[in-house]
Design a protein around this motif. Sequence first.
Motif, PDB file in Angstrom:
ATOM      1  N   GLN A 168      59.663   1.356  13.928  1.00 33.95           N
ATOM      2  CA  GLN A 168      58.599   2.154  14.513  1.00 33.95           C
ATOM      3  C   GLN A 168      58.114   3.215  13.535  1.00 33.95           C
ATOM      4  N   GLN A 169      56.940   3.765  13.802  1.00 33.71           N
ATOM      5  CA  GLN A 169      56.431   4.850  12.982  1.00 33.71           C
ATOM      6  C   GLN A 169      57.355   6.058  13.106  1.00 33.71           C
ATOM      7  N   SER A 170      57.636   6.689  11.962  1.00 35.86           N
ATOM      8  CA  SER A 170      58.528   7.847  11.970  1.00 35.86           C
ATOM      9  C   SER A 170      58.251   8.732  10.764  1.00 35.86           C
ATOM     10  N   ALA A 171      58.936   9.872  10.728  1.00 40.66           N
ATOM     11  CA  ALA A 171      58.750  10.832   9.638  1.00 40.66           C
ATOM     12  C   ALA A 171      59.217  10.299   8.292  1.00 40.66           C
ATOM     13  N   LEU A 172      59.977   9.209   8.275  1.00 38.34           N
ATOM     14  CA  LEU A 172      60.471   8.651   7.012  1.00 38.34           C
ATOM     15  C   LEU A 172      59.340   8.183   6.101  1.00 38.34           C
ATOM     16  N   ALA A 173      58.145   7.987   6.626  1.00 32.97           N
ATOM     17  CA  ALA A 173      57.009   7.562   5.808  1.00 32.97           C
ATOM     18  C   ALA A 173      56.379   8.724   5.042  1.00 32.97           C
ATOM     19  N   PHE A 174      56.819   9.964   5.324  1.00 28.05           N
ATOM     20  CA  PHE A 174      56.154  11.135   4.776  1.00 28.05           C
ATOM     21  C   PHE A 174      57.111  11.921   3.879  1.00 28.05           C
ATOM     22  N   LEU A 206      59.326  14.312 -11.286  1.00 30.68           N
ATOM     23  CA  LEU A 206      60.310  14.130 -10.225  1.00 30.68           C
ATOM     24  C   LEU A 206      59.900  14.876  -8.954  1.00 30.68           C
ATOM     25  N   LEU A 207      59.342  16.080  -9.110  1.00 30.07           N
ATOM     26  CA  LEU A 207      58.849  16.805  -7.944  1.00 30.07           C
ATOM     27  C   LEU A 207      57.693  16.064  -7.278  1.00 30.07           C
ATOM     28  N   LEU A 208      56.805  15.512  -8.097  1.00 31.86           N
ATOM     29  CA  LEU A 208      55.684  14.738  -7.550  1.00 31.86           C
ATOM     30  C   LEU A 208      56.195  13.530  -6.781  1.00 31.86           C
ATOM     31  N   GLY A 209      57.307  12.950  -7.246  1.00 32.51           N
ATOM     32  CA  GLY A 209      57.882  11.810  -6.558  1.00 32.51           C
ATOM     33  C   GLY A 209      58.433  12.141  -5.195  1.00 32.51           C
ATOM     34  N   LEU A 210      58.598  13.431  -4.888  1.00 35.35           N
ATOM     35  CA  LEU A 210      59.040  13.866  -3.563  1.00 35.35           C
ATOM     36  C   LEU A 210      57.931  14.571  -2.785  1.00 35.35           C
ATOM     37  N   THR A 211      56.704  14.505  -3.308  1.00 38.27           N
ATOM     38  CA  THR A 211      55.586  15.204  -2.687  1.00 38.27           C
ATOM     39  C   THR A 211      54.591  14.258  -2.040  1.00 38.27           C
ATOM     40  N   ARG A 212      54.294  13.165  -2.757  1.00 35.94           N
ATOM     41  CA  ARG A 212      53.291  12.224  -2.252  1.00 35.94           C
ATOM     42  C   ARG A 212      53.455  10.906  -2.999  1.00 35.94           C
ATOM     43  N   PRO A 213      53.166   9.758  -2.362  1.00 37.93           N
ATOM     44  CA  PRO A 213      53.380   8.470  -3.035  1.00 37.93           C
ATOM     45  C   PRO A 213      52.314   8.144  -4.067  1.00 37.93           C
ATOM     46  N   VAL A 214      52.252   8.957  -5.122  1.00 34.11           N
ATOM     47  CA  VAL A 214      51.285   8.711  -6.199  1.00 34.11           C
ATOM     48  C   VAL A 214      51.970   8.717  -7.561  1.00 34.11           C
ATOM     49  N   ALA A 215      53.307   8.743  -7.584  1.00 38.61           N
ATOM     50  CA  ALA A 215      54.014   8.914  -8.853  1.00 38.61           C
ATOM     51  C   ALA A 215      54.148   7.625  -9.653  1.00 38.61           C
ATOM     52  N   PRO A 258      61.818   6.477  -1.717  1.00 39.09           N
ATOM     53  CA  PRO A 258      62.438   5.300  -1.087  1.00 39.09           C
ATOM     54  C   PRO A 258      63.962   5.301  -1.207  1.00 39.09           C
ATOM     55  N   PHE A 259      64.495   5.728  -2.368  1.00 39.02           N
ATOM     56  CA  PHE A 259      65.946   5.797  -2.530  1.00 39.02           C
ATOM     57  C   PHE A 259      66.543   6.871  -1.607  1.00 39.02           C
ATOM     58  N   THR A 260      65.851   8.018  -1.502  1.00 39.38           N
ATOM     59  CA  THR A 260      66.338   9.085  -0.636  1.00 39.38           C
ATOM     60  C   THR A 260      66.339   8.641   0.825  1.00 39.38           C
ATOM     61  N   ALA A 261      65.286   7.923   1.235  1.00 42.60           N
ATOM     62  CA  ALA A 261      65.235   7.415   2.610  1.00 42.60           C
ATOM     63  C   ALA A 261      66.386   6.449   2.871  1.00 42.60           C
ATOM     64  N   TRP A 262      66.730   5.666   1.874  1.00 42.48           N
ATOM     65  CA  TRP A 262      67.888   4.769   1.990  1.00 42.48           C
ATOM     66  C   TRP A 262      69.161   5.583   2.217  1.00 42.48           C
ATOM     67  N   GLN A 263      69.335   6.647   1.445  1.00 45.78           N
ATOM     68  CA  GLN A 263      70.535   7.465   1.589  1.00 45.78           C
ATOM     69  C   GLN A 263      70.568   8.179   2.943  1.00 45.78           C
ATOM     70  N   LEU A 264      69.400   8.569   3.446  1.00 42.58           N
ATOM     71  CA  LEU A 264      69.343   9.263   4.732  1.00 42.58           C
ATOM     72  C   LEU A 264      69.704   8.352   5.891  1.00 42.58           C
ATOM     73  N   THR A 265      69.341   7.079   5.780  1.00 45.58           N
ATOM     74  CA  THR A 265      69.480   6.160   6.916  1.00 45.58           C
ATOM     75  C   THR A 265      70.544   5.097   6.720  1.00 45.58           C
ATOM     76  N   GLY A 266      70.958   4.857   5.475  1.00 45.69           N
ATOM     77  CA  GLY A 266      71.883   3.768   5.203  1.00 45.69           C
ATOM     78  C   GLY A 266      71.216   2.409   5.178  1.00 45.69           C
ATOM     79  N   GLN A 267      69.862   2.388   5.240  1.00 43.98           N
ATOM     80  CA  GLN A 267      69.112   1.128   5.239  1.00 43.98           C
ATOM     81  C   GLN A 267      68.307   1.040   3.944  1.00 43.98           C
ATOM     82  N   PRO A 268      68.577   0.050   3.083  1.00 39.52           N
ATOM     83  CA  PRO A 268      67.915   0.001   1.765  1.00 39.52           C
ATOM     84  C   PRO A 268      66.396  -0.022   1.837  1.00 39.52           C
ATOM     85  N   ASP A 269      65.833  -0.689   2.838  1.00 38.23           N
ATOM     86  CA  ASP A 269      64.375  -0.785   2.921  1.00 38.23           C
ATOM     87  C   ASP A 269      63.798   0.173   3.962  1.00 38.23           C
ATOM     88  N   ALA A 270      64.464   1.309   4.184  1.00 36.88           N
ATOM     89  CA  ALA A 270      64.033   2.236   5.234  1.00 36.88           C
ATOM     90  C   ALA A 270      62.586   2.681   5.040  1.00 36.88           C
TER      91      ALA A 270
END
Length: 413
Positions: free
Chosen positions: A98-104, A211-220, A268-280
């Motif tokens: 489902q849609q969630s904050a993990l996309a942002f 690296l900061l840009l990589g945690l700000t918006r998906p344009v890195a 994407p790697f951080t989302a994996w670590q947060l959820t335990g799901q590689p493709d989170a």
Amino acid sequence: MTAVDASGGLRLGLRSRLLLRWLRLPVAVRVLVVYAAARLFTAVVLAEVARFQPESTWTPANPGYGDMLGLWDATWYEKIATEGYPGAVPLGQAGDPQQSALAFYPVAPLLARLLMTTGLSFGAAGALVSLVAGAAAAVGVEALLRRTLRTRVSATLARRGAWSGAVLFCVTPPALVYQVPYTEGPALALLVAFLLCLQRGRYLPAALLALLLGLTRPVAVPLSVVVVVHLGLRAWAGHRAGTVLGGREAVRGLGLLAASGTAGLLWPFTAWQLTGQPDAYTATMGAWRAGGEVVPLKPWWGISQYVLGPVGPLVLVAGVAAYAAWLLSRRTRALGPELRAWCLAYVGYLLLVLDPFTSLFRYLVFLFPLGALVGLRPGRRVPITGWVVCCLALQVVWVAWLWRFSPPADWPP
């Protein structure tokens, strides 16, 4: 001299004095004045559009300016700032993501959260983050373009090109994103700072900014292309001069390349670590897609067929080829290799991952270097005024058409 002549001469003299005073101001101050005036215009437009906002899940009917700041994705950023991220990918009854904050991405909402400790609401804190970051980006755009252009065109043209680029950056049709709780402002500030550091050969700060840009918006992701072009040209210039890159410079360059490559995968790697799901991250992004998954190029291919029929993909390929040919032609040479590489790589990235819908207008603000080309017209008056008027008119259209929400569903900004 008649009274009419005297009056006309007085007015002309006053204009000349005001113009001289304006030109004597530091260019950064002039850019900030334009930015502030543009933000005031946008605020007036948003306040007027609010009068026509119907009741929705976000706002009451005819809300105030502050309520209008919290529409659309601002809701997700507020959720991140106040609640954080979920510990697992939310699933529907059928087990689909489902849609969630993990996309942002986290940097902008976490900065807003920091400001909220002073007692500010999220809307005010998020808007302040965007306003300040947008102002820094506007000043940086002028400095970046002037530095780039002055080695390739005359000093006068370089100033004109940099000024036109900065002004158009301030008044671009989706400029509302510089004063609502969105991520464009912080991401643009980081991108401009990264490009400035890259041009100056300051690779360590550039790596940190990437690296900061990589945690700000998906344009890195396109940053790696820009770094490869930059380092390749540095190595080629050294080869032609009969020298090689020094050991320290080579190590710093490789470190920057590694950092820019990592930046695109960091969230994407951080989302994996947060959820335990590689493709989170990708699974969550798929929840916004019609097919429930992210498939490179498929949205553009399908939309081109839907709009233009069987010839749609051919028109799409021809359009992309024409853009690439133009960007690599003599007409844009003044932008330099790094900025041209960014404008080309970023569009390629959008083609790979983006759904070509109404949010595209907002994504295109990252092609800000192209605004400099408006001022690179020797031997004639720079038509910046006409461009500004056109942008401001389109800004009214963008806010009224896309930011204003028409329930129960509407096109996103």
